[in-house]
Design an enzyme around this catalytic site. Structure first.
Site, PDB file in Angstrom:
ATOM      1  N   TYR A  73      -2.235  -7.611  -2.468  1.00 46.04           N
ATOM      2  CA  TYR A  73      -3.046  -6.618  -2.734  1.00 46.04           C
ATOM      3  C   TYR A  73      -3.598  -6.555  -4.244  1.00 46.04           C
ATOM      4  O   TYR A  73      -3.402  -6.084  -5.061  1.00 46.04           O
ATOM      5  CB  TYR A  73      -2.026  -5.116  -2.845  1.00 46.04           C
ATOM      6  CG  TYR A  73      -1.864  -4.648  -1.544  1.00 46.04           C
ATOM      7  CD1 TYR A  73      -1.647  -5.516  -0.316  1.00 46.04           C
ATOM      8  CD2 TYR A  73      -1.497  -3.445  -1.067  1.00 46.04           C
ATOM      9  CE1 TYR A  73      -1.119  -5.321   1.133  1.00 46.04           C
ATOM     10  CE2 TYR A  73      -1.013  -2.871   0.086  1.00 46.04           C
ATOM     11  CZ  TYR A  73      -1.147  -3.887   1.151  1.00 46.04           C
ATOM     12  OH  TYR A  73      -0.551  -3.460   2.524  1.00 46.04           O
ATOM     13  N   TYR A 186      -4.187  -9.988  10.612  1.00 45.00           N
ATOM     14  CA  TYR A 186      -2.985  -9.703  10.060  1.00 45.00           C
ATOM     15  C   TYR A 186      -2.290 -11.073   9.994  1.00 45.00           C
ATOM     16  O   TYR A 186      -1.256 -11.169   9.182  1.00 45.00           O
ATOM     17  CB  TYR A 186      -2.142  -8.545  10.929  1.00 45.00           C
ATOM     18  CG  TYR A 186      -2.277  -7.020  10.277  1.00 45.00           C
ATOM     19  CD1 TYR A 186      -1.225  -6.580   9.485  1.00 45.00           C
ATOM     20  CD2 TYR A 186      -3.432  -6.545  10.407  1.00 45.00           C
ATOM     21  CE1 TYR A 186      -1.252  -5.265   9.074  1.00 45.00           C
ATOM     22  CE2 TYR A 186      -3.564  -5.180   9.912  1.00 45.00           C
ATOM     23  CZ  TYR A 186      -2.476  -4.537   9.259  1.00 45.00           C
ATOM     24  OH  TYR A 186      -2.463  -3.293   8.485  1.00 45.00           O
TER      25      TYR A 186
END
Length: 531
Positions: A73, A186
């Site tokens: 992130y 993903y």
């Protein structure tokens, strides 16, 4: 910091994480004054889908939860490194979260549970050779060839009975009819999680719910810079200049009292629009009342469609995401108890103390139900004598295994009864229920909208071609290589929007290409074959 932007104004439509992040970057990188930044939100509270609320006597509720990840992130950690902690002097929110997470590491011991309440050995992914071949093929397929395809279109029946599918599905909230394009994203972006999906060791936890741990510190930071908020104000339309470019000239709004107004937007002002909200039209129930299913006229969709129709093929197409709520809904619940009777039973059963485990999925549950117990307290207002946990069901239209009703029709008490049945805790049922403060079910008609099958062009660019002052910042914009349903996507979109509209020669943290690292790929191959 630029001084040329001191008198420019910026308007954020929607008060979620992306807007708060965008305001931070305007202040820190763009030289904007706080009093010239305005956040407009239809709800009475900021935070968007990052919510957490309630009182000890009434019970607490989170509509959903977001997992964080320390390694991937990139922009989320940049943002939170700039924001002071509210609880610990002289450290950032980033450092506060990571210190808490390192002190409370995740290692789930009960990821999958069968119908007889046995904890399964989920280290084995359960793949057939055909499953492995199809995964490998998808990994190397050009995503531009996957428009409108679903996961079910790609994989055979056996794939949907594997341990991998049960864990991957419930960790990220996939459906068989979800977008294959997004599933592939993903696979690349979360490849580090593939080898630890059975323990969820890669999950990074916040000290409290994400509203208190992320949103409130952001709001406090913006308050100190005198950023303005208009709550209970709904934006109903955007006015554009009569040119080929996309230039916003006015923001039409309706206030809580029903009065309408138009905010005039100068050519030098900026507008940031959260085009699409996954928590539109949510409804809460309680211990004795089901949540209501109210999918009609989601406001963020209506606004997005209205402005997209004015600029065809340039502002995206919301129809694939918001036209099939029966495919995008699920039902979550937050349970609050006096004392820790239920949590003690769960700890003895799972082998995980609160906060050390992760999703416990009842794979044979007709609702495909999962629960997770966070470290306590999960809300600052809990105190020492109150405990909570959260759960959700991916198939709310199915009839329960113990409560013979559709999940969508169940009260909080009925959901708790169903859970007690799956855990085989019936001998403790009376004691558990005597300790209940509330179990609050939440119906979310559009929570999975961002996973719907669609064409790549259905998601607009963060700054559309020809835009002079409008950016889109949501889970429904197109950002190369990144994946939706994450905090990172919201922050990345906001940062891209600010840097692009202001023409700043600064780099947004790139997506880390773990899927190209030989050691990571070798570990993924090993995982696909392990038993």
């Amino acid at each position: 910091m630029s001084s040329t932007n001191e008198n420019r104004k910026a308007y954020f439509i929607g008060g979620g994480l992306a807007s708060l992040a965008g305001a931070v970057y305007l202040l820190e990188e763009g030289g904007f004054k706080g009093e010239n930044i305005h956040i407009i939100e239809a709800l009475p509270i900021l935070g968007g889908s990052n919510d957490g609320s309630g009182k000890k006597q009434d019970g607490f509720v989170c509509r959903g939860g977001r997992m964080l990840n320390e390694e991937t992130y990139e922009n989320f950690w940049d943002l939170t490194s700039r924001i002071p902690s509210l609880d610990i002097p002289n450290i950032s929110v980033k450092d506060e979260i990571l210190a808490f997470d390192h002190a409370n590491p995740t290692y789930a011991k009960a990821r999958l549970i069968d119908k007889d309440s046995n904890i399964l050995h989920a280290h084995d992914m359960g793949f057939s050779n055909d499953d492995r071949l199809q995964l490998l093929k998808l990994f190397f397929t050009d995503e531009n060839t996957l428009d409108n395809m679903t996961i079910r279109d790609w994989f055979g029946e056996q794939f949907f009975t594997t341990n991998f599918w049960y864990m991957w599905q419930t960790t990220f909230a996939w459906q068989e009819w979800s977008s294959l394009f997004e599933f592939k994203r993903y696979m690349h972006r979360m490849i580090l999680e593939f080898s630890r999906i059975d323990t969820l060791e890669g999950v990074t936890r916040t000290p409290y719910n994400q509203y208190e741990s992320v949103i409130l510190p952001l709001k406090s930071f913006l308050d100190k810079h005198q950023v303005g908020y208009s709550l209970r104000k709904t934006v109903t339309d955007l006015q554009f200049a009569d040119t080929d470019n996309i230039t916003v000239t006015g923001i039409e709004c309706q206030n809580a009292d029903g009065q309408t107004e138009v905010i005039r937007v100068a050519e030098t002002d900026l507008v940031f629009f959260t085009n699409g909200c996954i928590t539109d039209n949510t409804s809460n129930g309680d211990y004795k009342t089901p949540a209501h299913y109210l999918p009609e006229n989601p406001p963020s969709f209506l606004l997005w469609k209205k402005i997209a129709d004015k600029k065809p093929n340039r502002l995206g197409n919301p129809l694939p995401f918001f036209s099939k709520p029966d495919e995008t809904k699920w039902y979550s619940f937050t349970a609050t108890f006096w004392g820790d009777k239920m949590l003690q039973l769960l700890e003895e059963y799972s082998g995980n103390k609160p906060g050390s485990g992760a999703l416990m999925t009842f794979k044979d549950s007709s609702w495909r139900m999962s629960i997770v117990v966070a470290a306590q307290p999960h809300f600052k207002a809990q105190g020492s004598n109150t405990t909570v946990f959260w759960g959700y069901g991916l198939y709310p239209d199915k009839v329960g295994d113990f409560v013979k009703k559709r999940m969508i029709d169940c009260t909080g008490e009925e959901i708790l009864t169903e859970l007690i049945g799956h855990l085989h805790f019936q001998e403790h049922e009376q004691a558990i229920k005597e300790s209940v403060i509330n179990v609050i079910p939440v119906m979310l008609p559009y929570i999975d909208a961002l996973f719907q099958p669609r064409a790549k062009a259905d998601r607009p660019a963060v700054v559309p071609v020809g835009s002079t002052n409008l950016a889109m910042i949501s889970q429904f914009v197109e950002i190369a290589d990144d994946m939706v349903f994450t905090e990172e996507y919201s922050v990345r979109a906001a940062r891209l929007a600010v840097y692009t509209l202001l023409g700043l020669d600064k780099e947004v943290c790139p997506v880390t290409p773990y899927q190209k690292r030989p050691d990571v790929l070798a570990k993924a191959v090993h995982t696909a074959y392990r038993h």
